[in-house]
Design a protein around this motif. Structure first.
Motif: not given
Length: 528
Positions: A10-14, A42-44, A57-58
């Motif tokens: 899915a798309d990556t959320e930032w 966060s990438k599902s 990731g952070t």
């Protein structure tokens, strides 16, 4: 190939923030000009064989400009008139010990070599703390996935660089000891999630759900396979160095360095750390039972005795009770921990009672004789949290009252140990909300009973919209007056006299030793 699992990304959320924290210390001036940028993603990933696969990731980057803007007080050229001048006056002990060397790797190659791998940061590493050999700019990077089992339960595995949190305490830790802590960021006062040092670990959790007895239960294992890292206490010359340990470690006596060597364990399978936790819910009670095998994250000093010492001859570097190339070695012993936690929600009081307790074997605490004493330890905390509406304070929003009482008992206590056999630290948080929860005043108070030291930290936070946050606070401390006898001050067969160095730093604790670090603190954050 036919029949192989199919995955979809899915798309990556930032999300993230940029922040400036500017602190001014009484009598010193600027003590922090920390500029931070943090991004979280966060990438599902969808899969036919696993559920809820997520890569998290952070990333964090920090520049603290205090070392450029106030280099008279902090940095490689910020010398002290005597050891401990930032928290106590002079006495016989400060005549026997030299002042600490700021950033020894910038000023003293011998001390730098002795501290190799531990508290040997240079000034640039203090300015940019995440950019080091450990790649600390990667705060977290892990993948988590669930697997439905035939029994109807769920198996979860999480692999990567992460924080594994046990317990629910603030300021001080009882169960929450899996990750080491970076106290150089702001002593004990930053949120633990911001100062834990993430480690490469794998966790496996069996989520059993409701049973005939429990409303919910699960069992988890954690394996920290990263190379051991101790907590960062702050290097001499930094603006925050808990217990002023960094300066003591870079001092000397009779021309002999206090520290000879730091024995950090090399990576091998036998030096990895592991633990287990079983937790559940039974009515209004949430509980956990915990066990952990790990290494002590605070340094233990081991005295290097000179067997050829002649007490009748004049003292010199070659005729002293210690060896001529260093007084102590630093070690990090292995520890076994068992403990647990209980949270109870009282409907009558509309409040939560919390209890955490741990028993450890193998810890080494400071002692005048030989530098350390191995002892079993008992630690516990009792907490109470309640939301309450107080109309007389001018708002319909609830206030949060949170109190904690931390206790510590040394089972094998000796008279020459600077830590009391029993000690308690109490904390109180009172926090409110106004203006549709956009204005939030709070006050934090902590008191160390044995140290007779107190910190009071009022602040007010304003969030004018969903992006900006402005926080203005004070941090005021008292204490730091305790003294402890040091055998090096003994004269003509008499016992040592009460002095400040080096042992009373443990008696006064992190609050008392910071007694000259009163600050006004302004933080501005923009979140996206």
């Amino acid at each position: 190939m036919a029949g192989s699992p199919t995955t979809y990304a899915a798309d990556t959320e930032w999300a993230g923030f940029v922040e400036n924290a500017t602190y001014v210390r009484d009598g010193v001036g600027l003590s922090k000009f920390r500029n931070t940028g943090q991004a979280e993603f966060s990438k599902s990933i969808e899969s036919e064989s696993w559920d809820n696969i997520v890569v998290n990731g952070t990333l964090r980057a920090t520049y603290d400009g205090v070392y450029d803007l106030n280099d008279d007080e902090f940095g490689k050229d910020a010398t002290q008139p005597y050891l401990g001048s930032n928290w106590h006056g002079q006495d016989l002990s400060t005549a026997l010990l030299t002042a600490g060397t700021p950033f020894p790797c910038e000023n003293n190659p011998t001390l730098c070599n002795n501290l190799d791998g531990y508290m040997d940061q240079d000034e640039d590493e203090a300015k940019f703390p995440e950019f080091n050999d450990e790649l600390d700019f990667i705060r977290e990077l892990y993948i988590s996935a669930d697997r439905q089992l035939d029994s109807g339960t769920i198996f979860n595995v999480t692999l990567g660089k992460q924080q594994v949190v046990w317990g629910k305490t603030d300021l001080f830790r009882v169960l929450d000891v899996i990750n080491p802590v970076d106290y150089s960021r702001h002593n004990i006062y930053d949120e633990l999630e911001d100062i834990r040092i993430p480690q490469w670990m794998v966790t496996a959790e069996w989520r059993m759900g409701p049973t005939k007895v429990f409303d919910d239960s699960n069992f988890s294992l954690v394996w920290n396979f990263d190379k051991f890292r101790p907590s960062n206490l702050g290097t001499c010359g930094q603006s925050y160095r808990i217990l002023d340990a960094g300066c003591f470690f870079t001092s000397s006596t009779l021309g002999v360095p206090i520290i000879h060597d730091v024995e950090e364990p090399d990576w091998d399978l036998g030096n990895t750390q592991f633990g287990a936790k079983w937790e559940g819910v039974y009515g209004d009670v949430t509980f956990s039972l915990n066990a952990l095998h790990y290494r002590q994250q605070l340094p233990s000093l081991h005295f290097r005795a000179n067997t050829a010492f002649d007490p009748t001859a004049p003292l010199s570097p070659t005729n002293a009770p210690f060896l001529s190339d260093g007084v102590f070695d630093i070690k990090f012993p292995k520890i076994n921990l068992v403990g647990g936690a209980i949270d109870y929600y009282s409907m009558d009081m509309d409040a939560v009672w919390r209890l955490e307790t741990v028993y450890t074997q193998g810890e080494e605490l400071p002692r005048d004789t030989n530098g350390h004493k191995e002892t079993d330890m008992l630690r516990y905390v009792v907490g109470f949290d309640k939301n309450m509406v107080i109309p007389s304070l001018g708002t319909g929003s609830a206030f949060l009252l949170s109190t904690q009482l931390f206790g510590e008992h040394i089972l094998d206590h000796e008279a020459d140990m600077p830590n009391e056999e029993d000690n308690w630290i109490g904390t109180l948080l009172f926090k409110g909300w106004y203006m549709n929860n956009r204005l939030s005043p709070q006050i934090i108070i902590a008191h160390d009973v044995a140290a007779e030291a107190t910190v009071v930290a009022p602040s007010i936070s304003w969030t004018p919209d969903n992006h900006w946050m402005i926080n203005l606070g004070l941090n005021v401390k008292t204490g730091g007056d305790q003294e402890f006898p040091w055998s090096a001050t003994a004269l003509a067969g008499q016992p040592g006299i009460n002095v400040t160095e080096p042992l009373s730093r443990f008696t006064n604790g992190p609050i008392g030793v910071a007694n000259q670090e009163d600050e006004i603190q302004l933080t501005v954050r923009y979140s996206f």
